[in-house]
Design a protein around this motif. Structure first.
Motif: not given
Lengths: 632, 515
Positions: B83-84, B87, B128, B251, B254-255, B259, B328, B331
């Protein structure tokens, strides 16, 4: 199903035919745009290549007994993976031939029509973009791919309608077309999602073979109807039919290619593509039949009063598309596809002929054209008559046979009303077509001196070169040939479409006779009012002003939609939300902030540093505490 | 292992900071710009080792761990998962574009401006990459200051109002986040995020902690009633500020949901899912409706952001893989597309000195390249097939339908509204009666340089989304499986004796709230 091995000739040729128009678009748009000649060569060469491949495939594969499919993985979604590739079966082969042929002819024709336009190279790049997306749509192997190209076709339509920068109304029309078709496409999109979630497969073959068995009837109907929303948008069916007449703002060859022969027919093509799935849901077919009928009749009435030649053909396109859907909805796959094929030929011809007149006389009003001497342009005049007669369903032109097929399928239905509606439609079609033709042939007061009418001028003309006229006429003659010949290929087509096992089509002699009579009545009425010597050239509708206004205002559908967007969406919904945003949501936050500052200001008096205030506060607090303890 | 040899994430965080320091020795404006551009490109090169990210692994990679304040259990703990990592890549990739689009736009206090940009990047990468709650919180707060300055110093006429609004609003959320951080420390006994994800908490605890975090993140996203700081900030911010705000800062909200809220407090998230879905749908439709009525181009795009981020939160709170993937994707897409649109508005502003639609009419004839790219980004913005947003929206819709059909149907008007306002805007800009366009130049080399990468990714993600799936899938699947762990039936354990007085006090507050 036969999966073709990657690397075989068919795969390479098909992929090249699919890809080359896109390459042409990129090359012209980004590289050769400033120079006209290379742009034209690239565009025409790629278009000719696709044409050759399409016809080669049609001839080469005329005896196939199973669809050919090729696909590569694109993305996964839900439980299934979504591929990208092509599916060749009789339907897509026929449609491919139609699309590439008309596309090529229109590109040739535009050499004459667009000559001298400063944006001609860009125009050809857009035509290539359209050809690419339309070919991709036709051969798509799964619904997702079809949807993507479906939207791309809409994009090229948007670009081509708004092609002339100086016409703001054109861009307005382009936007209207895009938003209205998109409204339908959302339904299509939802249908795809429902199918994907419940079936896990979007390949067209998979949908056709499994949807009926694996989905519950309600779900099947729901997804079929959702997908049909896209058809309603793209094929300009009721209630989304008003964008197509406006789309005539674009150049006339574009109207011929996109807005009559191919793009708008994509909706009908989609239904044919998924026909086994639709056939499994009687409700979906019934809805299709009803919408097709309503559209056909509404649009025919609108065509009866239009004075703009392109508008007449636009309404007629809408109505004929409705007629095709009637055939499909009545259960005859062949009838729908056959009419689609013949319609592509004669309607493209009608538009291209009209283009010659518009180009020559600088007006869209056919009464004006006639007065300026339209009948002296022999080739387009003869061609428009052939095409018009085909549209009206005159024996032995293409339209006669395909209409007969649709009527035959309507006659098979239990309720007679559909057949009567179809016959009424045929009557109106014959009437409005011949109204136009008679006016063109027989000018009321011929003008000696040509006077230009700049109000309707499409674009700046560079003079009428004989080369331009010749090129345009060549395209017309080829299409006229198709219009005459296609009707006799019905038997071949039915055998091909049904994998060489054609179903028994019942023939009704009484229906044949009735249909011919109906057409003759329509023509006779048109002749009485417009064609005979001394006719006033005023329709019988002139005596019913209310009806005439109703038809001319498109049954007030447009006004309704405009009011709806202006008042409800912009005026109320959007305005209220904006107001709410400023006053309520933001106001509340600002209020809290102001409250905090205000409270701080009030409290600041407690900290003034003046002894008497501090003492007063102390006493007050003690008093309050004392009251609290004493009383409670 | 690469990660063992090279502290990639630390480098990514501290290299821009070093650049900040070096800026003090540069006086010349031109030099400052070139130097910052060089720093941003080196930063991008430093991110290349991230390509060694092992696909198909759910856990954290490139992990760095060192004790920080041992007595409180604080650690310098970094790492990225599927995920990160996306970002971080987005953040690092946006920086050079921001430098380029401010090249001629920013004329005053150039050094300080680039200082803010670099500082901001450090903080954003930190947010992130942090795997320690306190470290996360430090970066989270650190990023507020340069953004505040960007708006307040280089912004438009109402910059003071907008910057203070932005700062206070976000700070209000942050305080709630701090409460949640402390409460988690008390209940979980650690600040390490990966460990916190494994523990079980009582329902009451999850309820309140989720709420505290969710409000903080919802303000940042922003979700429907908390969104009004966004248009104000966007309209007043300079181009680079808007780009950073849209592409990276939003972002973070939403991150944070992905998380923290979902894996750490799954029961709370499940409890509030219905509400969050409704708020997301409201954001989608409301954002579109308001965007339809604006005359300021930047405002239209700002409100469109509200709608797009609504799609992201919708994808998150339907709790299935398609939805999460779609979220995702969205994003990333929103970062690319909306960022590019803001850059283009900036480019138009440099020509017309106005952000009103009516001053930017009829660009199609004289600025065809500009308008062509604008068209691409505008179409991407409303999810046209073949562009990046289509993939994201499609997956979000799939996820929504998988949860409940009405959720999917309710989001449909939003998709139509998006097409309507974007086409309305594009049509006027392309075809409208031009006011004073004729003398304006088309895109120059610098503008091509910052728009083409964005255009490339719009089409790349749209046409070949496969590789992104591979990056994100394992981690998202892991996150969803973490959500399945049972709710603990005991209350939070008492705070460990070692912790200091401050934590004790805050812990009491947290537990009181937990009742």
């Amino acid at each position: 199903m036969t999966a073709v091995a990657p690397g075989s000739t068919i795969v390479w040729l098909t992929l090249a035919a699919m890809g080359l128009p896109f390459a042409a678009f990129l090359a012209i748009f980004f590289v050769t745009r400033p120079r006209l000649l290379p742009s034209l060569v690239i565009s025409l060469a790629c278009s000719a290549f696709s044409l050759a491949v399409a016809w080669w495939l049609l001839i080469h594969l005329r005896g196939i007994d199973a669809p050919l499919m090729f696909q590569a993985l694109w993305m996964h979604g839900g439980q299934a993976s979504i591929g990208f590739g092509f599916l060749l079966d009789p339907l897509s082969l026929v449609m491919l031939a139609i699309v590439t042929s008309i596309s090529f002819l229109v590109q040739v024709y535009s050499l004459g029509y667009m000559a001298g336009d400063p944006g001609m190279a860009k125009y050809y790049s857009f035509l290539s973009l359209f050809a690419w997306s339309m070919i991709g749509l036709v051969v798509a192997s799964n619904l997702m791919q079809l949807y993507i190209f479906w939207e791309l076709v809409g994009l090229s339509s948007y670009l081509l309608i708004g092609f002339w920068h100086q016409k703001f109304s054109a861009s307005q029309a382009g936007k209207k077309a895009f938003v209205m078709t998109r409204l339908g496409d959302l339904g299509f999109f939802l249908g795809i999602i429902v199918l994907l979630l419940n079936l896990g497969d979007l390949s067209i073959l998979g949908l056709n073979s499994q949807a009926a068995a694996k989905l519950s009837p309600a779900l099947l109907t729901a997804s079929a109807v959702l997908v049909f929303c896209g058809v309603v948008g793209k094929s300009a069916q009721f209630p989304l039919l008003t964008w197509l007449p406006d789309a005539m703002e674009g150049p006339t060859p574009v109207s011929a290619l996109l807005h009559s022969a191919t793009m708008v027919a994509a909706g009908v093509y989609l239904v044919s593509r998924l026909y086994p799935m639709y056939a499994a849901s009687a409700d979906a077919l019934a809805i299709m039949l009803a919408i097709g009928t309503v559209t056909m009749l509404l649009a025919s009435t609108m065509a009866m009063v239009a004075r703009d030649i392109k508008q007449v053909w636009a309404y007629s396109t809408v109505s004929q598309l409705g007629f095709m859907l009637m055939g499909l909805g009545a259960g005859s796959y062949f009838a729908g596809v056959f009419h689609l094929t013949t319609h592509a030929a004669f309607k493209a011809l009608l538009f291209l002929c009209s283009g010659v007149f518009i180009h020559h006389f600088g007006t869209n009003d056919f009464f004006d054209m006639s007065r300026q001497g339209a009948r002296h342009l022999r080739i387009p005049m003869v061609c428009i008559t052939i095409a018009g007669a085909a549209l009206a369903g005159v024996f032995p032109l293409a339209g006669f046979f395909s209409k007969e097929a649709v009527m035959g399928s309507l006659a098979e239905l239990d309720q007679g009303i559909w057949l009567w509606a179809g016959l009424l439609g045929a009557l109106l079609t014959a009437y409005y077509t011949f109204r136009l033709l008679f006016v063109m042939w027989r000018p009321l007061q011929p003008l000696q001196d040509k006077q230009s009418n700049p109000g309707h001028d499409d674009h700046q003309h560079s003079g009428h070169s004989s080369f331009g006229y010749g090129v345009m006429s060549a395209a017309l003659i080829v299409l006229a040939g198709f219009t005459i010949a296609l009707g006799f290929l019905g038997d071949k087509l039915i055998a091909f479409l049904h994998w060489q096992r054609p179903p028994q089509i019942p023939h009704h002699t009484w229906l044949l006779v009735t249909a011919i009579l109906v057409v003759l009545v329509g023509i006779a009425l048109a002749w009485w009012e417009f064609g005979r010597r001394g006719a006033a050239q005023e329709g019988f509708l002139r005596r019913f002003p209310a009806l005439e206004t109703l038809f001319a205002r498109r049954w007030y559908l447009d006004d309704l939609y405009r009011r709806l967007t202006d008042y409800v969406v912009y005026g109320v919904f959007s305005r209220l939300c904006t107001l709410n945003d400023r006053r309520v949501v933001d106001g509340a936050i600002d209020g809290v902030c102001r409250g905090t500052v205000g409270a701080g200001w009030l409290l600041s008096f407690l900290q003034s540093g003046l002894l008497q205030y501090n003492l007063f506060a102390m006493v007050l607090v003690i008093a309050l505490v004392g009251i609290y303890f004493l009383l409670l | 292992m690469l990660s063992a040899q090279l502290p990639v994430l630390s480098l990514l965080i501290f290299f821009p900071l070093a650049g900040c320091v070096a800026l003090f020795w540069l006086g010349d404006e031109k030099k400052v710009r070139v130097f910052t551009l060089a720093v941003s490109l080196v930063e991008l090169a430093l991110a290349l080792p991230l390509l060694g990210f092992r696909l198909g692994e759910a856990g954290f990679q490139f992990v760095e761990h060192a004790p920080w304040v041992a007595s409180w259990g604080l650690a310098y703990y970094l790492g990225v998962d599927g995920i990160s990592v996306l970002m971080v890549a987005l953040t690092v990739a946006i920086l050079p574009l921001c430098v380029l689009c401010s090249w001629s736009y920013i004329a005053s206090r150039v050094r300080e401006f680039h200082f803010c940009l670099l500082f901001m990047t450090s903080a954003c990468v930190g947010v992130f990459a942090a795997l320690d709650l306190v470290l996360f919180y430090v970066f989270w707060e650190a990023m507020l200051i340069p953004m505040y300055l960007l708006i307040a110093v280089w912004g438009g006429p109402e910059r003071r109002y907008a910057s203070i609004k932005f700062f206070l609003y976000t700070l209000a959320g942050s305080t709630l986040l701090l409460v949640a951080v402390v409460a988690l420390r008390i209940a979980g006994g650690t600040f390490a995020i990966p460990e916190l994800m494994q523990k079980g908490y009582s329902f009451d605890f999850q309820y309140w902690v989720f709420l505290a975090m969710a409000i903080a993140f919802a303000i940042k996203v922003p979700m429907f009633p908390f969104h009004t700081w966004l248009p104000a900030a966007h309209v007043q911010a300079p181009t680079a500020g808007s780009v950073l705000l849209a592409s990276v800062l939003l972002k973070m909200g939403t991150y944070g949901f992905l998380r923290f809220c979902l894996p750490i407090t799954p029961a709370g998230a499940e409890h509030f899912a219905g509400l969050m879905i409704i708020i997301s749908l409201a954001s989608i439709i409301y954002g579109g409706a308001v965007a339809l009525g604006q005359s300021d181009i930047k405002k239209i795009i700002a409100y469109s952001s509200v709608g797009h981020m609504g799609f992201v939160t919708l994808g998150i709170f339907v709790f299935n893989l398609r939805g999460a993937e779609g979220a995702l994707f969205q994003m990333l897409n929103h970062g690319i597309t909306t960022g590019a649109l803001f850059m283009m508005v900036g480019a138009a502003y440099e020509r017309s000195h106005s952000r009103e639609i009516s001053d930017n009419l009829g660009l199609g004839k004289y600025l065809p390249a500009f308008m062509g790219l604008w068209g691409l980004f505008a179409f991407s913005s409303f999810g046209f097939p073949g562009t990046n947003s289509f993939v994201g929206e499609f997956l979000v819709f799939l996820g929504a339908f998988q949860r409940q059909a009405w959720v999917g149907f309710a989001a449909v008007p939003g998709a139509l509204l998006a097409a309507a306002y974007m086409l309305r805007l594009t049509q006027r800009m392309a075809w409208g009666e031009p006011s004073s366009v004729s003398g304006w130049p088309d895109l120059n080399f610098r503008e091509w340089a910052y728009l083409l990468p964005a255009a490339f990714f719009v089409l790349y993600i749209g046409l070949m989304p496969g590789v992104f799936y591979k990056v994100m899938d394992a981690s998202l699947q892991n996150m969803l499986s973490l959500m399945q762990r049972p709710v603990a039936h005991y209350d939070a354990p008492p705070a460990p004796q070692k912790s200091g007085g401050l934590l004790q006090a805050a812990g009491l507050a947290g537990r009181e709230g937990g009742r």
